[in-house]
Scaffold this motif. Structure first.
Motif, PDB file in Angstrom:
ATOM      1  N   UNK A  56       0.827  -1.188   0.000  1.00 39.29           N
ATOM      2  CA  UNK A  56       0.000   0.000   0.000  1.00 39.29           C
ATOM      3  C   UNK A  56       0.861   1.237   0.000  1.00 39.29           C
ATOM      4  N   UNK A  57       0.265   2.376   0.007  1.00 39.68           N
ATOM      5  CA  UNK A  57       1.045   3.611  -0.063  1.00 39.68           C
ATOM      6  C   UNK A  57       1.803   3.872   1.233  1.00 39.68           C
ATOM      7  N   UNK A  58       2.844   4.656   1.104  1.00 41.54           N
ATOM      8  CA  UNK A  58       3.558   5.149   2.269  1.00 41.54           C
ATOM      9  C   UNK A  58       3.373   6.655   2.324  1.00 41.54           C
ATOM     10  N   UNK A  59       3.394   7.183   3.519  1.00 38.60           N
ATOM     11  CA  UNK A  59       3.227   8.619   3.715  1.00 38.60           C
ATOM     12  C   UNK A  59       4.309   9.115   4.664  1.00 38.60           C
ATOM     13  N   UNK A  60       4.741  10.334   4.401  1.00 36.57           N
ATOM     14  CA  UNK A  60       5.786  10.946   5.211  1.00 36.57           C
ATOM     15  C   UNK A  60       5.368  12.340   5.646  1.00 36.57           C
ATOM     16  N   UNK A  61       5.866  12.729   6.794  1.00 38.20           N
ATOM     17  CA  UNK A  61       5.755  14.126   7.183  1.00 38.20           C
ATOM     18  C   UNK A  61       6.667  14.953   6.279  1.00 38.20           C
ATOM     19  N   UNK A  62       6.262  16.164   5.991  1.00 36.48           N
ATOM     20  CA  UNK A  62       7.062  17.020   5.113  1.00 36.48           C
ATOM     21  C   UNK A  62       8.473  17.215   5.645  1.00 36.48           C
ATOM     22  N   UNK A  63       8.601  17.240   6.953  1.00 42.67           N
ATOM     23  CA  UNK A  63       9.900  17.522   7.570  1.00 42.67           C
ATOM     24  C   UNK A  63      10.920  16.410   7.352  1.00 42.67           C
ATOM     25  N   UNK A  64      10.473  15.228   6.948  1.00 40.16           N
ATOM     26  CA  UNK A  64      11.412  14.112   6.773  1.00 40.16           C
ATOM     27  C   UNK A  64      11.472  13.595   5.339  1.00 40.16           C
ATOM     28  N   UNK A  65      10.636  14.122   4.479  1.00 43.42           N
ATOM     29  CA  UNK A  65      10.632  13.666   3.084  1.00 43.42           C
ATOM     30  C   UNK A  65      12.001  13.852   2.457  1.00 43.42           C
ATOM     31  N   UNK A  66      12.444  12.815   1.752  1.00 42.81           N
ATOM     32  CA  UNK A  66      13.743  12.861   1.103  1.00 42.81           C
ATOM     33  C   UNK A  66      14.896  12.464   2.004  1.00 42.81           C
ATOM     34  N   UNK A  67      14.648  12.375   3.305  1.00 45.18           N
ATOM     35  CA  UNK A  67      15.710  11.996   4.246  1.00 45.18           C
ATOM     36  C   UNK A  67      15.417  10.662   4.937  1.00 45.18           C
ATOM     37  N   UNK A  68      14.158  10.380   5.195  1.00 43.04           N
ATOM     38  CA  UNK A  68      13.761   9.148   5.875  1.00 43.04           C
ATOM     39  C   UNK A  68      13.049   8.227   4.881  1.00 43.04           C
ATOM     40  N   UNK A  69      13.238   6.926   5.083  1.00 41.60           N
ATOM     41  CA  UNK A  69      12.546   5.935   4.265  1.00 41.60           C
ATOM     42  C   UNK A  69      11.940   4.879   5.170  1.00 41.60           C
ATOM     43  N   UNK A  70      10.645   4.652   5.011  1.00 39.01           N
ATOM     44  CA  UNK A  70       9.968   3.606   5.772  1.00 39.01           C
ATOM     45  C   UNK A  70       9.775   2.395   4.872  1.00 39.01           C
ATOM     46  N   UNK A  71       9.965   1.223   5.442  1.00 40.13           N
ATOM     47  CA  UNK A  71       9.752  -0.012   4.695  1.00 40.13           C
ATOM     48  C   UNK A  71       9.243  -1.076   5.642  1.00 40.13           C
ATOM     49  N   UNK A  83      16.845   6.483   8.580  1.00 42.44           N
ATOM     50  CA  UNK A  83      16.953   7.931   8.745  1.00 42.44           C
ATOM     51  C   UNK A  83      18.337   8.376   8.295  1.00 42.44           C
ATOM     52  N   UNK A  84      18.378   9.288   7.348  1.00 39.84           N
ATOM     53  CA  UNK A  84      19.630   9.795   6.826  1.00 39.84           C
ATOM     54  C   UNK A  84      19.643  11.318   6.914  1.00 39.84           C
ATOM     55  N   UNK A  85      20.823  11.886   6.743  1.00 43.53           N
ATOM     56  CA  UNK A  85      20.976  13.343   6.814  1.00 43.53           C
ATOM     57  C   UNK A  85      20.290  13.894   8.058  1.00 43.53           C
ATOM     58  N   UNK A  86      20.558  13.248   9.166  1.00 42.45           N
ATOM     59  CA  UNK A  86      19.886  13.627  10.408  1.00 42.45           C
ATOM     60  C   UNK A  86      20.288  15.021  10.856  1.00 42.45           C
ATOM     61  N   UNK A  87      19.321  15.701  11.459  1.00 42.98           N
ATOM     62  CA  UNK A  87      19.508  17.060  11.943  1.00 42.98           C
ATOM     63  C   UNK A  87      19.253  17.088  13.452  1.00 42.98           C
ATOM     64  N   UNK A  88      19.811  18.073  14.143  1.00 43.58           N
ATOM     65  CA  UNK A  88      19.526  18.170  15.590  1.00 43.58           C
ATOM     66  C   UNK A  88      18.026  18.231  15.897  1.00 43.58           C
ATOM     67  N   UNK A  89      17.260  18.819  15.012  1.00 42.15           N
ATOM     68  CA  UNK A  89      15.816  18.914  15.255  1.00 42.15           C
ATOM     69  C   UNK A  89      15.091  17.580  15.091  1.00 42.15           C
ATOM     70  N   UNK A  90      15.795  16.555  14.657  1.00 44.21           N
ATOM     71  CA  UNK A  90      15.223  15.206  14.613  1.00 44.21           C
ATOM     72  C   UNK A  90      15.303  14.514  15.971  1.00 44.21           C
ATOM     73  N   UNK A  91      15.989  15.136  16.909  1.00 39.73           N
ATOM     74  CA  UNK A  91      16.122  14.570  18.242  1.00 39.73           C
ATOM     75  C   UNK A  91      14.758  14.438  18.892  1.00 39.73           C
ATOM     76  N   UNK A  92      14.442  13.221  19.333  1.00 43.58           N
ATOM     77  CA  UNK A  92      13.135  12.942  19.930  1.00 43.58           C
ATOM     78  C   UNK A  92      13.091  11.489  20.379  1.00 43.58           C
ATOM     79  N   UNK A  93      12.050  11.160  21.105  1.00 42.00           N
ATOM     80  CA  UNK A  93      11.724   9.763  21.333  1.00 42.00           C
ATOM     81  C   UNK A  93      10.845   9.323  20.168  1.00 42.00           C
TER      82      UNK A  93
END
Length: 126
Positions: A56-71, A83-93
């Protein structure tokens, strides 16, 4: 009862990569959505990405498009978040979420998911 177990969090420098995994046990639904949300300190839980294990389709938040891949691996009842090209603002649980597509899971709303993992910390240093 479905149980979700996450793994793969950690500390990484900005620009680096991490892969999260979430394995589900007790799944009984054929159309099973699995996705990721994240929660930074002082902020609400936010959608990251979702996929349907049986296809089925996959969906991403705009903030991670092009950097994260779900499979997903349907045979293993497992979802991955590369998760690639990680940024400090990706810090989270980061929380794994899952549920039956037939009852509404698969959206970007946390309230539409029935099952949650315990969360795994991702810290990106600058």
């Amino acid at each position: 009862q479905v149980q979700l177990v996450e793994s793969g969090g950690g500390l990484v420098q900005a620009g680096g990569s991490l892969r999260l995994s979430c394995a589900a046990s007790g799944r009984t639904y054929s159309a099973f959505a699995m996705g990721w949300f994240r929660q930074a300190p002082g902020k609400d839980r936010a959608f990251v990405a979702v996929t349907v294990l049986s296809g089925g389709p996959t969906f991403y938040a705009d903030s991670v498009k092009g950097r994260f891949t779900i499979s997903g691996d349907n045979a293993k009842n497992t979802v991955y978040l590369q998760m690639s090209s990680l940024k400090p603002e990706d810090t989270a649980v980061y929380y794994c979420a899952a549920g039956n597509v037939a009852t509404g899971s698969g959206t970007n709303r946390a309230s539409d998911y029935d099952y949650w993992g315990q969360g795994t910390q991702v810290t990106v240093s600058s």
